[in-house]
Scaffold this active site. Sequence first.
Site, PDB file in Angstrom:
ATOM      1  N   ASP A  25      43.860 -19.874   5.620  1.00 18.95           N
ATOM      2  CA  ASP A  25      44.372 -21.202   5.909  1.00 18.95           C
ATOM      3  C   ASP A  25      44.180 -21.440   7.411  1.00 18.95           C
ATOM      4  OD1 ASP A  25      45.908 -23.633   5.414  1.00 18.95           O
ATOM      5  OD2 ASP A  25      47.491 -22.632   6.544  1.00 18.95           O
ATOM      6  N   ASP A  27      46.000 -24.303   9.775  1.00 16.10           N
ATOM      7  CA  ASP A  27      47.214 -24.603  10.539  1.00 16.10           C
ATOM      8  C   ASP A  27      48.283 -23.538  10.328  1.00 16.10           C
ATOM      9  OD1 ASP A  27      46.245 -27.052  11.566  1.00 16.10           O
ATOM     10  OD2 ASP A  27      46.731 -28.049   9.682  1.00 16.10           O
ATOM     11  N   LYS A 205      42.735 -25.141  -3.526  1.00 15.47           N
ATOM     12  CA  LYS A 205      42.495 -23.869  -2.832  1.00 15.47           C
ATOM     13  C   LYS A 205      42.140 -22.759  -3.818  1.00 15.47           C
ATOM     14  CE  LYS A 205      45.088 -24.526   1.459  1.00 15.47           C
ATOM     15  NZ  LYS A 205      45.998 -23.896   2.425  1.00 15.47           N
ATOM     16  N   ASP A 228      50.297 -19.440   5.294  1.00 20.47           N
ATOM     17  CA  ASP A 228      51.601 -19.509   5.952  1.00 20.47           C
ATOM     18  C   ASP A 228      52.616 -20.329   5.169  1.00 20.47           C
ATOM     19  OD1 ASP A 228      52.022 -22.453   7.435  1.00 20.47           O
ATOM     20  OD2 ASP A 228      49.955 -21.948   6.959  1.00 20.47           O
ATOM     21  N   SER A 229      52.204 -20.960   4.077  1.00 15.64           N
ATOM     22  CA  SER A 229      53.138 -21.837   3.370  1.00 15.64           C
ATOM     23  C   SER A 229      52.899 -21.787   1.866  1.00 15.64           C
ATOM     24  CB  SER A 229      53.012 -23.279   3.880  1.00 15.64           C
ATOM     25  OG  SER A 229      51.763 -23.823   3.538  1.00 15.64           O
ATOM     26  N   ASN A 231      51.711 -23.886  -0.125  1.00 17.11           N
ATOM     27  CA  ASN A 231      50.485 -24.439  -0.686  1.00 17.11           C
ATOM     28  C   ASN A 231      49.347 -23.423  -0.706  1.00 17.11           C
ATOM     29  OD1 ASN A 231      49.203 -24.451   1.843  1.00 17.11           O
ATOM     30  ND2 ASN A 231      48.838 -26.648   1.860  1.00 17.11           N
TER      31      ASN A 231
END
Length: 277
Positions: A25, A27, A205, A228-229, A231
Site C-alpha cells: 500500500d 499512504d 486490491k 496499514d488499514s 482496506n
Amino acid sequence: MTILNKDWPIEFPLPTVIRTIVCCDLDETYIPSDGEEKARGGVELLESYITSHAEEKGILAGWVTGTNLDSAWRKSRGYISRSPHFICCSLGTEFYWVKNGRLSPSETWAERIRGSGYSLQNVNSLVRILLNKGMPLQRQPEDYQGPFKVSYYYPEGASMAVDFATIQTLADERAIRVVFTRCNPAAGDPSDCYDVEFIPLCCGKDQAVSFLMEETALPKEAIIAFGDSANDFAMFAQAGRGYLVGNADPFAIRQYGSSLNAAYCHGILNVLKELQG
C-alpha cells in the site's frame, strides 16, 4: 488529468527469475502522510536493499493503493529515488508496469475492465438513488477518485448496517462492486467514517494480486503484501502472507490481530531480509 507522460525515477532492477512479488500500500505504508514522519520512514534503506537484492532474491515490488495515479505521483515525487516495478492504483482499478522510468498501462488489465460491463453512468445513477433515499454519502476528494472508481465517505451511525445492505443489493443488481472500509484518519480521512467505493467487479486490491499471479505464473505463496488499514485485508487474504506495518491504524490492528514491530518501510525491509535467496 492522469499523469502518464512524466518521468518517474528508474525502477528497481528487474530480476531474471521472479520468485517473490511484494505488494505495498502507499499512504501510511510505503510513504508517511506526515512530513515529519517522512524523514523517519526508512524508504532509502528499503530502496537500497531491493536494488542490491532484487536479482539475488527474485523480488518484483510494486504499489497496490487506493489513491489515484496523480496523487501517487505527487506524494512520491522528491521522496523516492527508485520507482516500483508496477503501480496498481485507484483501489486496484488501474494497472501500470514501470519500464525505464515510464508508465506502461497493462493492456491485459484494460481488457478485463472492458469486459466487466462497468459503467460510470450506472454508478452515478446508483448514487442518485442512494442520495434520494437520504443516505449521508459525502464525495471524497479527487485524490481518491479514478476513471473506474467513485468514492464516498459515510459517517458511522445507527442506520449504517441497513444502509450498507441496501447499497450492496442495488450495486449487485447493476454489476458494480462496492467496497466498504473503515477510514484511517492518519492517512487524511475523517474520523468515524467508512469508505464506500464503487469499482468494476473485476477490480480491487485482491484482484490485483490475482492478476499478478496470472501474469507471472507464480503461486499464492510467492506474494507478500503490506498495508496499514482495513482496506488492505482483501489483498492480504489473496496473498500468501499479509502484514500490517507497525504504524497501522489501531482499529485495523485490533481486527487483524497483529502488526509488525517496525513502522513504514522499516517493517517492510525487516520482512524482506528474511527472504531466502
